[in-house]
Design a protein around this motif. Structure first.
Motif, mmCIF file in Angstrom:
data_model
loop_
_atom_site.group_PDB
_atom_site.id
_atom_site.type_symbol
_atom_site.label_atom_id
_atom_site.label_comp_id
_atom_site.label_asym_id
_atom_site.label_seq_id
_atom_site.Cartn_x
_atom_site.Cartn_y
_atom_site.Cartn_z
ATOM 1 N N LYS A 192 0.831 -1.210 0.000
ATOM 2 C CA LYS A 192 0.000 0.000 0.000
ATOM 3 C C LYS A 192 0.862 1.255 0.000
ATOM 4 C CE LYS A 192 -3.789 -2.149 2.616
ATOM 5 N NZ LYS A 192 -4.503 -2.124 3.917
ATOM 6 N N GLU A 197 -1.646 3.376 -5.796
ATOM 7 C CA GLU A 197 -2.864 4.172 -5.952
ATOM 8 C C GLU A 197 -3.205 4.438 -7.416
ATOM 9 O OE1 GLU A 197 -2.318 7.679 -3.645
ATOM 10 O OE2 GLU A 197 -2.238 6.615 -1.723
ATOM 11 N N THR A 198 -2.207 4.385 -8.291
ATOM 12 C CA THR A 198 -2.440 4.658 -9.711
ATOM 13 C C THR A 198 -2.984 3.434 -10.457
ATOM 14 O OG1 THR A 198 -0.171 4.037 -10.340
ATOM 15 C CG2 THR A 198 -0.552 6.329 -9.706
ATOM 16 N N PRO A 200 -5.626 0.711 -11.543
ATOM 17 C CA PRO A 200 -7.095 0.640 -11.570
ATOM 18 C C PRO A 200 -7.631 -0.385 -10.563
ATOM 19 C CG PRO A 200 -6.198 0.632 -13.805
ATOM 20 C CD PRO A 200 -5.036 0.485 -12.874
ATOM 21 N N ASP A 201 -8.807 -0.092 -9.998
ATOM 22 C CA ASP A 201 -9.395 -0.964 -8.978
ATOM 23 C C ASP A 201 -9.580 -2.393 -9.474
ATOM 24 O OD1 ASP A 201 -9.470 1.086 -7.160
ATOM 25 O OD2 ASP A 201 -11.561 1.635 -7.565
ATOM 26 N N LYS A 202 -9.965 -2.540 -10.744
ATOM 27 C CA LYS A 202 -10.186 -3.869 -11.316
ATOM 28 C C LYS A 202 -8.899 -4.683 -11.307
ATOM 29 C CE LYS A 202 -12.092 -6.166 -15.407
ATOM 30 N NZ LYS A 202 -12.656 -5.969 -16.774
ATOM 31 N N LYS A 204 -6.295 -4.111 -9.310
ATOM 32 C CA LYS A 204 -5.935 -4.371 -7.914
ATOM 33 C C LYS A 204 -6.705 -5.570 -7.365
ATOM 34 C CE LYS A 204 -6.315 -0.003 -6.420
ATOM 35 N NZ LYS A 204 -6.203 1.209 -5.556
ATOM 36 N N ALA A 205 -7.947 -5.666 -7.733
ATOM 37 C CA ALA A 205 -8.768 -6.795 -7.280
ATOM 38 C C ALA A 205 -8.229 -8.114 -7.826
ATOM 39 C CB ALA A 205 -10.214 -6.592 -7.712
ATOM 40 N N LYS A 208 -5.123 -8.967 -5.813
ATOM 41 C CA LYS A 208 -5.439 -9.392 -4.454
ATOM 42 C C LYS A 208 -5.921 -10.839 -4.424
ATOM 43 C CE LYS A 208 -7.072 -6.291 -1.680
ATOM 44 N NZ LYS A 208 -7.960 -5.328 -0.963
ATOM 45 N N ARG A 215 -4.588 -10.009 1.072
ATOM 46 C CA ARG A 215 -4.513 -8.554 1.263
ATOM 47 C C ARG A 215 -3.212 -8.006 0.697
ATOM 48 N NH1 ARG A 215 -0.873 -7.211 5.251
ATOM 49 N NH2 ARG A 215 -0.294 -8.858 6.733
#
Length: 248
Positions: A192, A197-198, A200-202, A204-205, A208, A215
């Protein structure tokens, strides 16, 4: 895991893993020199570690891609402490992501200049200073990345630079061992930091879901391993590559 009496120099100390490293090393009793290209982040880190743990800490403006900047930083350190540091942590790093077919020569060169050449220049400059001052029992910790082992789409320059850091480290460990200086590499996984942070959420998912511990890591979890490698607890460890990835 005491670092009392040790002087540590941390590149990229203004944020992320570098800042966490400054905090943990100072907590363990080391005097810490915070090096970063952005002066305001250096001041923030200094303010944090002085609040948490009073000590003889120093901040220096540093561009690891330029030998003169590194020499200037070393000069300031020796002026203050009358000796060079024996703990060196190379956390400074940048990304300039793009697909290979779209990646500019400038972005390729800049990432290798900071991440790989910068690590080389800092190691060379500060190891020479240790030798000149007759200091042994040194520890250099270089930060690579798990993508330096496996590659990653859109990060050919970053992956290549971080792969280079590992072999640079292994070579240095063979050359510096007779001087009493250990050199090791840490391979962080998804941590983290501002760099994450740059993403994309998709994406990152997806990452993970590939981590057995389920995590992302905290910067402090890398810094704790760095502190171990900086200490005498790791006195017979050199040339090692340590994954800190949650099992990724």
């Amino acid at each position: 895991m005491s670092l009392v009496g040790k002087l540590a120099f941390v590149t990229g100390g203004g944020q992320g893993i570098g800042r966490a490293t400054c905090r943990i090393l100072s907590r363990e009793g080391a005097s810490v020199v915070v090096g970063d290209k952005v002066p305001s982040t250096v001041e923030e880190t200094l303010k944090t570690i002085n609040k948490e743990q009073k000590g003889e800490h120093l901040g220096v403006e540093l561009d690891v891609g330029k030998a003169q900047s590194i020499n200037n930083a070393l000069k300031k350190v020796v002026e203050k402490y009358s000796k060079p540091p024996t703990v060196i942590v190379n956390c400074a790093g940048i990304t300039r992501d793009n697909f290979i077919l779209k990646l500019s020569e400038e972005d390729f060169d800049e990432v290798l200049n900071i991440n790989l050449k910068g690590t080389f220049l800092v190691m060379k400059t500060f190891t020479n200073a240790m030798v000149e001052h007759g200091l042994t029992n040194g520890s250099i910790v270089n930060i690579s990345s798990i993508v330096g082992k496996y590659g990653n789409i859109g990060q050919s320059n970053y992956s290549a630079s971080k792969a280079g850091v590992e072999l640079l480290t292994k070579t240095a460990s063979k050359e510096f061992g007779k001087m009493g200086i250990r050199v090791n590499t840490i391979f962080p996984g998804m941590i983290k930091t501002r760099m994450i942070e740059t993403v994309p959420d998709k994406v990152k998912a997806q990452f993970k879901s590939m981590i057995p511990l389920g995590r992302f890591g905290e910067p402090e979890e890398i810094a704790e391993v760095i502190a171990f490698l900086a200490s005498d607890k790791s006195s017979f460890i050199t040339g090692a590559s340590i994954n800190v990835t949650g099992g990724f």
